[in-house]
Design a protein around this motif. Structure first.
Motif, short mmCIF file in Angstrom:
data_model
loop_
_atom_site.label_atom_id
_atom_site.label_comp_id
_atom_site.label_asym_id
_atom_site.label_seq_id
_atom_site.Cartn_x
_atom_site.Cartn_y
_atom_site.Cartn_z
N GLY A 54 0.79 -1.23 0.00
CA GLY A 54 0.00 0.00 0.00
C GLY A 54 0.82 1.27 0.00
N LEU A 118 -1.84 4.44 3.09
CA LEU A 118 -2.76 3.35 2.76
C LEU A 118 -2.19 2.00 3.20
CD1 LEU A 118 -4.10 4.35 -0.77
CD2 LEU A 118 -5.15 4.73 1.46
N LEU A 123 -5.31 1.26 10.27
CA LEU A 123 -6.73 0.99 10.51
C LEU A 123 -6.90 0.08 11.72
CD1 LEU A 123 -7.89 0.25 6.85
CD2 LEU A 123 -8.30 2.35 8.16
N MET A 131 -12.20 -0.49 -0.41
CA MET A 131 -11.11 0.18 -1.12
C MET A 131 -11.74 1.00 -2.23
SD MET A 131 -8.51 -3.04 -1.51
CE MET A 131 -7.63 -3.75 -0.10
N ARG A 234 -14.15 -0.44 7.46
CA ARG A 234 -12.99 0.45 7.32
C ARG A 234 -12.89 0.86 5.84
NH1 ARG A 234 -14.21 0.61 11.61
NH2 ARG A 234 -13.13 -0.07 13.51
N MET A 236 -10.46 2.72 2.69
CA MET A 236 -9.22 3.26 2.14
C MET A 236 -9.57 3.99 0.85
SD MET A 236 -6.53 0.10 2.64
CE MET A 236 -5.34 0.18 3.98
N CYS A 238 -8.14 6.24 -2.62
CA CYS A 238 -7.01 6.68 -3.45
C CYS A 238 -7.50 6.98 -4.87
CB CYS A 238 -5.93 5.60 -3.51
SG CYS A 238 -4.39 6.15 -4.26
N VAL A 268 -8.58 5.85 5.84
CA VAL A 268 -7.32 6.49 5.46
C VAL A 268 -7.40 7.00 4.03
CG1 VAL A 268 -5.75 5.33 7.07
CG2 VAL A 268 -6.35 4.21 4.92
N GLU A 270 -4.90 8.52 0.67
CA GLU A 270 -3.56 8.77 0.13
C GLU A 270 -3.59 10.05 -0.68
OE1 GLU A 270 -0.37 9.13 0.17
OE2 GLU A 270 -0.28 6.97 0.51
#
Length: 275
Positions: A54, A118, A123, A131, A234, A236, A238, A268, A270
């Motif tokens: 990541g 990432l 997390l 994602m 959770r 992520m 990007c 999170v 990026e």
């Protein structure tokens, strides 16, 4: 789409400039062009390089006294013997205008430190991992999807990939299709990874930005899943700056909190992504 492989340095172009100090100089081992805007390539991996799946590195070309470096997420998992990257082509880009011309045997230079937000360690534990990606923002997720730790920490992984055109979705489709036959993580992924594609320009089975699809509820009904919930999920994120901002705001409105390595939490983002 065309692929160049069969590692052979015979046709490699000679270096015009010396390799800068304190960088890795690695060799291109394969190149694959998906569209006139997107391509992927693999290079040899420095023996001393350690990274978390990541993360990203700074890469460039030895084509100037002071080469241009840009942040690129590593698309291969931390255990891979090679490094994979997925790149956009920008005709007048300071790096990608030349990077898109690379051939097997050419040299890529890379700074020695990897970093990025990432990563799974940013997390806290949960049941589902979402994602969310656009364009080449799928690259860090290509790394994480092939990492056994992802399946140790989450029961279900849902990858979204939104692009302008259908052909730009091919990289992610091939990635997910190959998971079950992967010799290392194939047994872990069966029935646990879902790919959700959409396009924003070319007509397709599913049209629209991911935030609109989530906001309208179509995302949930298409997949037959419960709504995003910080207690169980959770996230992520990007991709494009516009998408990052919108999904971040959506996540926070639902009660998700941004995490980091020092303070793991429920989502999170990026921000150093190229393209």
């Amino acid at each position: 789409m065309n692929t160049t492989s069969a590692f052979n340095t015979a046709g490699a172009r000679p270096l015009q400039f010396p390799i800068p100090a304190n960088v890795y100089a690695e060799t291109v081992v394969s190149v694959k062009h998906y569209t006139d805007r997107l391509f992927s390539f693999r290079i040899t991996r420095p023996q001393s390089l350690r990274f978390r799946s990541g993360e990203f590195v700074m890469i460039g070309l030895p084509n100037a006294e002071k080469p241009v470096f840009r942040a690129y997420s590593i698309a291969s998992p931390a255990w891979d013997d090679e490094l994979e990257f997925f790149s956009i082509k920008v005709p007048d880009g300071p790096l990608t205008s030349e990077l898109q011309k690379i051939q097997v045997g050419d040299t890529i230079i890379m700074r020695q430190k990897s970093t990025g937000t990432l990563v799974l360690d940013a997390l806290t534990p949960a049941k589902r991992l979402f994602m969310i990606s656009t364009g080449t923002g799928i690259a860090p997720f290509a790394s994480l999807l092939r990492d056994p730790d992802t399946y140790e920490k989450f029961e279900q992984v849902i990858l979204t990939h939104t692009c302008r055109d259908n052909a730009e979705l091919t990289y992610g489709q091939e990635l997910v299709a190959a998971l079950e036959n992967d010799p290392l993580i194939g047994e872990l992924t069966g029935g646990r990874v879902t790919l959700y594609n959409s396009t924003t320009r070319e007509e397709s089975e599913r049209m629209g930005r991911i935030t609109a699809l989530i906001g309208s509820g179509k995302f949930y009904s298409d997949l037959g899943i419960d709504k995003l919930n910080p207690e169980t999920d959770r996230i992520m994120i990007c991709g494009s700056m516009h998408m990052l901002k919108d999904v971040k705001e959506l996540a926070e409105s639902l009660g998700f909190q941004e995490g980091s390595l020092s303070h793991p939490a429920s989502f999170v983002v990026e921000r150093a992504f190229v393209g």
